[in-house]
Design a protein around this motif. Structure first.
Motif, mmCIF file in Angstrom:
data_model
loop_
_atom_site.group_PDB
_atom_site.id
_atom_site.type_symbol
_atom_site.label_atom_id
_atom_site.label_comp_id
_atom_site.label_asym_id
_atom_site.label_seq_id
_atom_site.Cartn_x
_atom_site.Cartn_y
_atom_site.Cartn_z
ATOM 1 N N PRO A 146 0.816 -1.222 0.000
ATOM 2 C CA PRO A 146 0.000 0.000 0.000
ATOM 3 C C PRO A 146 0.844 1.264 0.000
ATOM 4 N N ASP A 147 2.141 1.133 0.338
ATOM 5 C CA ASP A 147 3.022 2.300 0.387
ATOM 6 C C ASP A 147 3.404 2.814 -0.994
ATOM 7 N N VAL A 148 3.111 2.058 -2.053
ATOM 8 C CA VAL A 148 3.429 2.533 -3.398
ATOM 9 C C VAL A 148 2.701 3.849 -3.652
ATOM 10 N N HIS A 149 3.464 4.864 -4.070
ATOM 11 C CA HIS A 149 2.915 6.205 -4.226
ATOM 12 C C HIS A 149 2.085 6.345 -5.496
ATOM 13 N N GLY A 150 2.428 5.604 -6.514
ATOM 14 C CA GLY A 150 1.741 5.647 -7.799
ATOM 15 C C GLY A 150 2.614 4.996 -8.847
ATOM 16 N N GLY A 151 2.167 4.998 -10.093
ATOM 17 C CA GLY A 151 2.965 4.333 -11.115
ATOM 18 C C GLY A 151 2.501 4.666 -12.512
ATOM 19 N N VAL A 152 3.117 3.988 -13.470
ATOM 20 C CA VAL A 152 2.817 4.170 -14.884
ATOM 21 C C VAL A 152 2.818 2.797 -15.543
ATOM 22 N N LEU A 153 1.772 2.513 -16.314
ATOM 23 C CA LEU A 153 1.721 1.270 -17.079
ATOM 24 C C LEU A 153 2.245 1.535 -18.486
ATOM 25 N N PHE A 154 3.232 0.735 -18.894
ATOM 26 C CA PHE A 154 3.790 0.796 -20.241
ATOM 27 C C PHE A 154 3.374 -0.489 -20.969
ATOM 28 N N PRO A 155 2.257 -0.471 -21.671
ATOM 29 C CA PRO A 155 1.746 -1.705 -22.285
ATOM 30 C C PRO A 155 2.620 -2.208 -23.433
ATOM 31 N N GLY A 156 3.488 -1.354 -23.981
ATOM 32 C CA GLY A 156 4.321 -1.773 -25.100
ATOM 33 C C GLY A 156 5.555 -2.551 -24.720
ATOM 34 N N ASP A 157 5.823 -2.705 -23.437
ATOM 35 C CA ASP A 157 6.988 -3.466 -22.979
ATOM 36 C C ASP A 157 6.582 -4.898 -22.657
ATOM 37 N N TRP A 158 7.373 -5.848 -23.130
ATOM 38 C CA TRP A 158 7.082 -7.262 -22.944
ATOM 39 C C TRP A 158 8.254 -7.944 -22.258
ATOM 40 N N SER A 159 8.198 -9.268 -22.186
ATOM 41 C CA SER A 159 9.325 -10.045 -21.670
ATOM 42 C C SER A 159 9.319 -11.424 -22.312
ATOM 43 N N VAL A 160 10.442 -12.111 -22.213
ATOM 44 C CA VAL A 160 10.584 -13.458 -22.744
ATOM 45 C C VAL A 160 11.422 -14.255 -21.740
#
Length: 405
Positions: A146-160
């Motif tokens: 709950p301490d996370v202040h906020g964030g940003v979603l980057f939908p164009g980043d993936w992983s393998v």
């Protein structure tokens, strides 16, 4: 192939020094293009390729002043899905490509302000980014603190899954007819040039034209074209222009591989990139229940030791953001060497002597760039021009007349 120490009487259209994902991807695509390929590496899979998180993250890693690097990374991301699909079709093995996106979160107000500055820059470059408050972040990932202040979603980043991907590349290369010599390339051999001491050609130098490579075991491989793709060890290959040998350095990175206990549901869906009081940490989920936590960046030369301090710091920062991390099994601690360059960009292209091609210096983006690098290398090997995004990353930027092409 003969064992190490035995003269290897081998010839090929092209010999590739280095069997990580870059060298193996080039070998596969070059063989598929009809070239006779020999790949030389003493311990394939033991380099940086296996000690990686497998993030395909050009957006969340885009930084001020690195516009050219962003463009080539976006080219690489665009190429990766079709490359991975063909790889899976050829081998019948899944490589663990995930497209959920990256969630970048900030632990406090200062970290959040820094994230917002980077987000504004990334949006100005036309990249997709969705700002989220703390509640929205936790809606995406319920185990976040709950301490996370906020964030940003980057939908164009993936992983393998980097290990599955590397294994599939090795299998595809073998199926395409790539021959493997389990030995280390020590020098690029030339005909009609000079050696590194300036005397008549003895197996290296910037002059003349490539005629093959020398091996640590005493043998040679004859070839009119050589690709040096030896990662952080590329600078140890004699026969490259001196400025290029010194341009690649090892940058140590330590990371952790965690595993869910039996019966425990997955605690993570997206890749998480977090800043915890100024320190960066990432957590990357795998389909098989692993979570990768990384990674340090240490200028310590070719040091592969795993330290208690790095393990502590990575776990501390991971648990600060995702407290349930403490319940996961610590399956592996490992260290690898990224091939860094002075401008953080790769070195891909032709460089004297004639017939020599470099594909190294990919730093944090070796997995991401592997498919696009293979395309660029095969274009050079077959007399075509690589994509224009590669132009800023040719070897010539480090040369001042010495073997420049």
């Amino acid at each position: 192939m003969p064992a190490k120490g035995v003269l290897v009487a081998v010839t090929a259209d092209v010999v590739i020094a280095g069997g990580g994902v870059i060298g193996t991807a080039i070998a596969w695509r070059a063989a598929a293009a009809g070239l006779d390929v020999v790949l030389a590496d003493p311990a394939r899979g033991d380099g940086a390729s296996l000690v990686a998180a497998g993030m395909l993250a050009p957006v969340s890693e885009a930084l001020f002043g690195e516009g050219a690097l962003l463009r080539v990374n976006l080219l690489a991301l665009d190429r990766f899905p079709s490359f991975a699909a063909e790889l899976e079709q050829v081998t019948g093995h899944r490589v663990g490509l995930r497209r959920e996106g990256t969630l970048a979160v900030a632990y406090d107000a200062g970290d959040y302000a820094a994230l917002m500055r980077l987000t504004a820059f990334r949006r100005s470059a036309g990249l997709d980014a969705e700002e989220l408050d703390s509640r929205a972040c936790r809606k995406l990932e319920s185990f976040l603190t709950p301490d996370v202040h906020g964030g940003v979603l980057f939908p164009g980043d993936w992983s393998v899954d980097n290990r599955r991907y590397a294994a599939a590349l090795r299998e595809a290369a073998a199926a395409a007819g790539v021959r493997v010599v389990p030995d280390r390339v020590t020098a690029v051999l030339t005909a009609g040039g000079t050696d590194v001491a300036g005397g008549p050609d003895g197996g290296g130098g910037a002059g003349g034209r490539v005629r093959g490579v020398a091996l640590a075991g005493g043998g040679e491989i004859g070839s009119a074209r050589v690709v040096v793709a030896a990662g952080s060890w590329s600078g140890a290959v004699d026969g490259l222009p001196a400025a290029l040998r010194s341009a690649v350095r090892p940058v140590k990175g330590q990371l952790l591989r965690l595993r869910h206990p039996d019966g425990m549901p997955s605690v993570l869906t997206h890749t998480i990139r977090a800043t915890v009081r100024g320190a960066d940490v990432y957590l990357v989920p795998r389909a098989d229940g692993e979570v990768i936590v990384g990674a340090t960046q240490e200028e310590r030369g070719p040091d592969l030791t795993v330290t208690a301090g790095a393990t502590h710091d990575l776990l501390h920062d991971a648990m600060s953001v995702l407290p349930v991390t403490s319940e996961l099994i610590l399956a592996e601690t490992c260290a690898g060497l990224r091939p860094g360059t002075p401008d953080n960009g790769p070195i891909v292209g032709e460089a004297g002597p004639g017939g020599l091609l470099l594909a190294t210096g990919h730093y944090r983006n070796g997995i991401l760039m592997s498919a696009a690098t293979a395309d660029a290398a095969v274009a050079c090997l077959t007399g075509r021009a690589p994509a224009p995004e590669w132009e800023p990353f040719g070897p010539g930027r480090f040369l001042t007349g010495e073997g420049a092409r």
